[in-house]
Design an enzyme around this catalytic site. Structure first.
Site, short mmCIF file in Angstrom:
data_model
loop_
_atom_site.label_atom_id
_atom_site.label_comp_id
_atom_site.label_asym_id
_atom_site.label_seq_id
_atom_site.Cartn_x
_atom_site.Cartn_y
_atom_site.Cartn_z
N HIS A 257 0.84 -1.20 0.00
CA HIS A 257 0.00 0.00 0.00
C HIS A 257 0.87 1.25 0.00
O HIS A 257 0.70 2.15 -0.84
CB HIS A 257 -0.91 -0.02 1.22
CG HIS A 257 -1.83 1.15 1.32
ND1 HIS A 257 -3.12 1.12 0.86
CD2 HIS A 257 -1.65 2.41 1.81
CE1 HIS A 257 -3.70 2.29 1.07
NE2 HIS A 257 -2.82 3.09 1.64
N GLU A 258 1.80 1.33 0.93
CA GLU A 258 2.66 2.52 1.02
C GLU A 258 3.60 2.61 -0.18
O GLU A 258 3.98 3.71 -0.60
CB GLU A 258 3.45 2.52 2.33
CG GLU A 258 2.58 2.52 3.59
CD GLU A 258 1.55 3.63 3.63
OE1 GLU A 258 1.79 4.70 3.03
OE2 GLU A 258 0.50 3.42 4.26
N HIS A 261 1.90 4.62 -2.84
CA HIS A 261 2.07 6.05 -2.60
C HIS A 261 3.47 6.51 -3.02
O HIS A 261 3.64 7.52 -3.70
CB HIS A 261 1.89 6.37 -1.12
CG HIS A 261 0.47 6.33 -0.64
ND1 HIS A 261 -0.53 7.08 -1.20
CD2 HIS A 261 -0.11 5.64 0.39
CE1 HIS A 261 -1.67 6.87 -0.54
NE2 HIS A 261 -1.44 5.98 0.41
N GLU A 287 -4.46 7.76 -3.14
CA GLU A 287 -5.01 6.51 -2.60
C GLU A 287 -5.36 5.54 -3.72
O GLU A 287 -5.29 4.32 -3.54
CB GLU A 287 -6.23 6.80 -1.74
CG GLU A 287 -6.69 5.66 -0.87
CD GLU A 287 -5.70 5.28 0.22
OE1 GLU A 287 -5.88 4.21 0.82
OE2 GLU A 287 -4.75 6.05 0.47
#
Length: 492
Positions: A257-258, A261, A287
């Site tokens: 997830h990170e 980003h 996101e």
């Protein structure tokens, strides 16, 4: 004169952006390496940095330069648009208020972390009350032309978005999620992973996965923190993770997830570095990248097949189910309290809970002292079981402690954007799964870099999604994706 004004404005802006990155690094350090005893001093440091930044952002010369400068091309016009927007908003917030917010939220973050560890809501509520009060004052200062206070805060994270528009989108999405969840929960629950998984091995595998998704470790690093996050842009983009010996998916999927980003920030056109365009278009668009990396790619059968092989090599076959069972375990729909660990079906229900509560806090319809009870009542109504402890409830997220009111709806908006992007990506790269099954995510990440990430803030959020997908954002692709995937998984 217009060319001179533009050049002087951009030189001023470059220094402002550089100082903002330094301030961000202070925040990263506070979450990862800062000694606990430094919290009060760090609050003063953050307040001082905010004072310097606010003075630069409201410098009267910026207004003069904006009036005199003329854009020579589309990129310069976008630069002026972003500076003009920032200047107008910054000038509405008194310097003393901006500094006090920075000071209080820096202190509140440490108080939240300690309260969360001690399951002590009462220890956090007084400073949260300060943060909410300051957020309301900030919203009142920012609101223009009849704008609601919540919309004024939302604009910081999703420029141009309005709660009214989000309400309509979420109202269409929510019943679809509730219905799908109900159908799934009537089916047998797939087996979860069991056993103990060495945290150091988890970290090593998470780093390998991040690199496989395109994260450039020469311009980044991975550390541990209470709440995983991404910090920085351009040549210095850092991410954090957390580990749980009983749940390696917590570490692996928060890292993916990170990484989404971080890869977005690293992919922005280098010419935009330390300029207003040198970061993601909005938190919703941001996101969309992290959720697309984590879910549509990272939880696909193709990817989990590859990841299963990596985990067998590191933890042994006896610790894991077969590839099919592993895929089902990764996508298991189950009872749970934590938003960041929620499955794709229930995740947005967690977000909508927070969205409604924070709107009530900003409007003054909900007192901070009543927040825990309101959270617990809403959670039980939505999920059918009671919150068992504060760290699984109102204390689980860092966002309100640092004043991020208006941020939560961008998580669901990002999921909606991800659904749109996934549909377009699969059309453009029909054989994507064959590459992903070999651990090669580049067909997906290259498409995202070319069609969205490289533009940074050049285009407004909805525009950058529409340019990449060829259609206006809609919740329909996300709903179709979830129903197809989980319909097959659970034989609906």
């Amino acid at each position: 004169m217009s060319n001179v004004a533009y050049a002087e404005l951009m030189a001023h802006q470059r220094e402002t952006e550089a100082l903002a990155q330094v301030a961000g690094r202070l925040g990263w350090d506070q979450e990862t390496m800062m000694p606990r005893g430094a919290a009060d001093q760090r609050a003063e440091e953050m307040a001082a940095m905010e004072g310097v930044l606010h003075a630069r952002r409201t410098d009267p010369r910026v207004g003069d330069w904006l009036e005199a400068a003329e854009a020579a091309d589309e990129t310069q016009e976008a630069m002026l648009r972003e500076i003009r927007h920032s200047y107008a908003r910054s000038c509405r917030v008194p310097a003393a208020l901006a500094q006090e917010m920075a000071r209080v939220t820096s202190r509140a973050q440490g108080i939240w972390a300690e309260a969360r560890g001690n399951e002590d809501v009462a220890a956090f509520l007084p400073v949260l009350d300060e943060v909410v009060r300051l957020s309301r004052e900030t919203a009142a200062a920012l609101a223009v032309d009849g704008q609601s206070h919540y919309d004024a805060l939302l604009d910081d994270y999703e420029p141009g978005a309005k709660a009214e528009t989000l309400d309509a989108m979420f109202a269409a999405l929510r019943p679809e999620l509730v219905a799908l969840r109900g159908e799934i929960l009537e089916k047998p629950e797939p087996a979860a992973l069991t056993g103990a998984f060495d945290p150091d091995v988890q970290v090593a595998l998470a780093e390998e996965v991040a690199v496989a998704f395109g994260y450039d470790m020469a311009r980044g690093r991975i550390d541990k923190a209470v709440h995983p996050f991404c910090s920085g842009s351009g040549q210095d983009v850092r991410i954090t993770m957390r580990t749980d010996p009983a749940d390696p998916f917590n570490c692996l999927y928060s890292t993916i997830h990170e990484t989404g980003h971080a890869c977005y920030e690293q992919a922005v056109d280098a010419e935009y570095g330390l300029t207003p365009l040198g970061q993601g278009a909005s938190m919703g668009v941001h996101e969309s990248q992290s959720r697309l990396y984590e879910n549509q790619i990272g939880r696909s059968a193709a990817f989990t097949g590859w990841l299963h092989g990596k985990m067998v090599a590191r933890f042994g076959a006896d610790a894991l189910p077969d590839a099919e069972g592993f895929y089902k375990a990764v996508n298991r729909v189950q009872r749970g309290y934590i938003r960041t660990e929620a499955d794709e079906v229930q995740y947005n229900m967690h977000v909508l809970l927070r969205y409604d509560l924070e709107r009530a806090l900003v409007a003054g319809d909900l007192a901070v002292g009543d927040l825990e009870a309101a959270w617990n009542d809403r959670f039980e109504a939505d999920f059918g079981y009671a919150v068992d402890k504060p760290s699984n409830g109102v204390l689980q997220d860092v966002h309100w402690s640092v004043g991020l009111f208006g941020y939560f709806p961008t998580y669901t908006l990002g999921n909606v954007y991800a659904g749109c992007l996934n549909e377009a990506l699969r059309t453009a790269v029909p054989d994507l799964d064959a590459s992903v099954a070999q651990g090669d995510m580049s067909p997906a990440t290259d498409w995202l870099r070319e069609n969205l990430q490289r533009y940074g803030k050049r285009y407004l959020p909805r525009d950058v999604i529409a340019r990449a997908t060829g259609a206006e954002p809609s919740e329909a692709p996300l709903v179709a994706y979830l129903r197809a995937k989980f319909g097959a998984l659970y034989d609906l």
